[in-house]
Design an enzyme around this catalytic site. Sequence first.
Site, short mmCIF file in Angstrom:
data_model
loop_
_atom_site.label_atom_id
_atom_site.label_comp_id
_atom_site.label_asym_id
_atom_site.label_seq_id
_atom_site.Cartn_x
_atom_site.Cartn_y
_atom_site.Cartn_z
N ASP A 34 0.95 -1.13 0.01
CA ASP A 34 -0.15 -0.02 -0.04
C ASP A 34 0.83 1.32 -0.01
OD1 ASP A 34 -2.27 1.44 -0.14
OD2 ASP A 34 -2.76 1.14 2.13
N ASN A 39 1.27 3.62 -2.98
CA ASN A 39 1.58 4.05 -4.16
C ASN A 39 1.38 5.37 -4.53
OD1 ASN A 39 2.44 1.28 -4.44
ND2 ASN A 39 1.25 0.90 -6.04
N ARG A 45 0.07 7.73 -2.45
CA ARG A 45 0.54 8.89 -1.62
C ARG A 45 2.16 8.96 -2.19
NH1 ARG A 45 -0.94 6.02 3.71
NH2 ARG A 45 -1.66 4.49 1.86
N ARG A 72 -0.73 9.48 -9.69
CA ARG A 72 -0.95 8.16 -9.02
C ARG A 72 -0.42 7.15 -9.81
NH1 ARG A 72 -3.83 7.71 -4.58
NH2 ARG A 72 -4.49 5.41 -5.42
N HIS A 99 2.08 3.47 -9.11
CA HIS A 99 2.16 2.12 -9.26
C HIS A 99 3.18 1.60 -10.06
CE1 HIS A 99 -1.91 2.44 -7.46
NE2 HIS A 99 -2.39 3.19 -8.53
N SER A 119 -7.79 -5.46 -5.15
CA SER A 119 -8.68 -6.10 -4.42
C SER A 119 -9.99 -5.80 -5.02
CB SER A 119 -8.95 -5.28 -2.88
OG SER A 119 -9.54 -3.95 -3.27
N GLU A 148 -12.36 -4.34 -3.83
CA GLU A 148 -13.16 -2.90 -3.68
C GLU A 148 -12.32 -2.18 -4.49
OE1 GLU A 148 -12.29 -5.49 -1.12
OE2 GLU A 148 -14.47 -5.50 -1.03
N ARG A 187 -12.15 2.70 -7.72
CA ARG A 187 -11.35 3.83 -8.25
C ARG A 187 -11.85 4.35 -9.49
NH1 ARG A 187 -5.52 2.58 -5.65
NH2 ARG A 187 -6.35 1.84 -3.66
N LEU A 208 10.10 -20.92 -5.35
CA LEU A 208 8.99 -19.76 -4.60
C LEU A 208 7.68 -19.84 -5.18
CD1 LEU A 208 8.32 -17.32 -2.74
CD2 LEU A 208 8.94 -15.88 -4.70
N SER A 230 -7.80 -4.89 5.23
CA SER A 230 -8.63 -4.59 3.74
C SER A 230 -8.91 -5.62 3.16
CB SER A 230 -7.57 -3.42 3.01
OG SER A 230 -7.54 -2.30 3.80
C1 IPE Z 1 -5.30 -2.68 -0.27
O1 IPE Z 1 -5.12 -1.38 -0.45
C2 IPE Z 1 -5.43 -3.48 -1.56
C3 IPE Z 1 -4.28 -3.43 -2.25
C4 IPE Z 1 -2.89 -3.37 -1.73
C5 IPE Z 1 -4.17 -4.15 -3.49
P1 IPE Z 1 -6.30 -0.24 -0.50
O2 IPE Z 1 -5.61 1.16 -0.63
O3 IPE Z 1 -7.23 -0.69 -1.58
O4 IPE Z 1 -6.78 -0.21 1.11
P2 IPE Z 1 -7.73 0.64 1.84
O5 IPE Z 1 -8.59 1.35 0.90
O6 IPE Z 1 -6.95 1.83 2.21
O7 IPE Z 1 -8.38 0.09 2.87
C1 IPE Z 2 -1.52 0.33 -3.38
O1 IPE Z 2 -1.38 1.72 -3.33
C2 IPE Z 2 -1.88 -0.22 -4.64
C3 IPE Z 2 -3.24 -0.66 -4.99
C4 IPE Z 2 -4.13 -0.67 -4.12
C5 IPE Z 2 -3.57 -1.29 -6.14
P1 IPE Z 2 -2.72 2.59 -3.31
O2 IPE Z 2 -2.98 3.22 -4.80
O3 IPE Z 2 -3.76 2.10 -2.37
O4 IPE Z 2 -1.99 3.83 -2.73
P2 IPE Z 2 -2.57 5.02 -1.83
O5 IPE Z 2 -3.04 4.15 -0.62
O6 IPE Z 2 -3.65 5.54 -2.46
O7 IPE Z 2 -1.50 5.75 -1.30
MG MG Z 3 -4.06 2.34 -0.49
#
Ligand code: IPE
Ligand code: IPE
Ligand code: MG
Length: 251
Positions: free
Chosen positions: A29, A31, A33, A42, A46, A74, A76, A80, A140, A205
């Site tokens: 998590d 990426n 930010r 953003r 990634h 995910s 969820e 996005r 692995l 999550s």
């Molecule tokens: C969890 O991160 C999902 C992945 C890393 C793929 P999110 O950024 O989606 O989780 P929340 O929304 O902060 O709970």
């Molecule tokens: C994790 O980084 C990658 C995925 C969930 C696909 P985020 O995209 O959730 O990064 P933040 O949480 O917004 O910083």
């Molecule tokens: Mg995130």
Amino acid sequence: MSATTQSEEHWFAKARAGDIPVHLGIIMDGNGRWAQKQGLKRSEGHRAGVESIQRCLPAVIKLGIRHCTLFVFSTENWKRPREEIRFLFGLVVDYAQKHKAEFIERGVQVIPIGRWRELPAPVAQSVRSVARDTREGTQLKLYLAINYGGRQEILDAAAELAKRLASEQVGFENLTQEDFADCLYTKGVPDPDLIIRTSGEKRISNFLLWQGAYSELVFSDVLWPDFGPVDLYQAIAEYSSRSRRFGDVIG
Ligand code: IPE
Ligand code: IPE
Ligand code: MG
């Protein structure tokens, strides 16, 4: 020897001296930010996140970890913006193509988990293809959780179990937790010993809900694109300092 290498060696030795998880799960998590912090889009976060995976994989293998699950997308994450989703899927396709040869060379078997078959055809195809071409890998097992949700997995398992009950493959009377686990996407995979989440968020999550019942959790403040081998070794050292009791008493 550079300072980085030196501390890498130091932390590797420290991690290696303790218990090594058989199965490591990572919620990658932060990426977005990371990118925002440096005025980038953003999507650049990634992209950097993929590089971070490639930096960490050799370290995972070097530690002797045999199973590793990466949370990629995910159930969820469909909330996005469409453009971000499309970019993420593009990265998955590129990643699978670009690193296939390297996976084979390193003995990495890639195994997708989740409802990845429902993804746009080119994405599902590239995932299927990397899984097929790496199937001989023994060093692995790398599970990529794509379009994965723990609740969805439990629901899918419940439906599968109902089928098995109806066809009398399993009986109601002596139903066991193993019967249920055998219906999960992770059938036959040991439960994660350790789950690492980066970026300072302290939640699961919807990741490996059934399997993570007794996982040790390590939360790192480092944003995923900045996470490297030293952070990984430190998390493993933290893991091995824990006392896992599984409800029992010590000694
Ligand atoms: C969890 O991160 C999902 C992945 C890393 C793929 P999110 O950024 O989606 O989780 P929340 O929304 O902060 O709970
Ligand atoms: C994790 O980084 C990658 C995925 C969930 C696909 P985020 O995209 O959730 O990064 P933040 O949480 O917004 O910083
Ligand atoms: Mg995130």
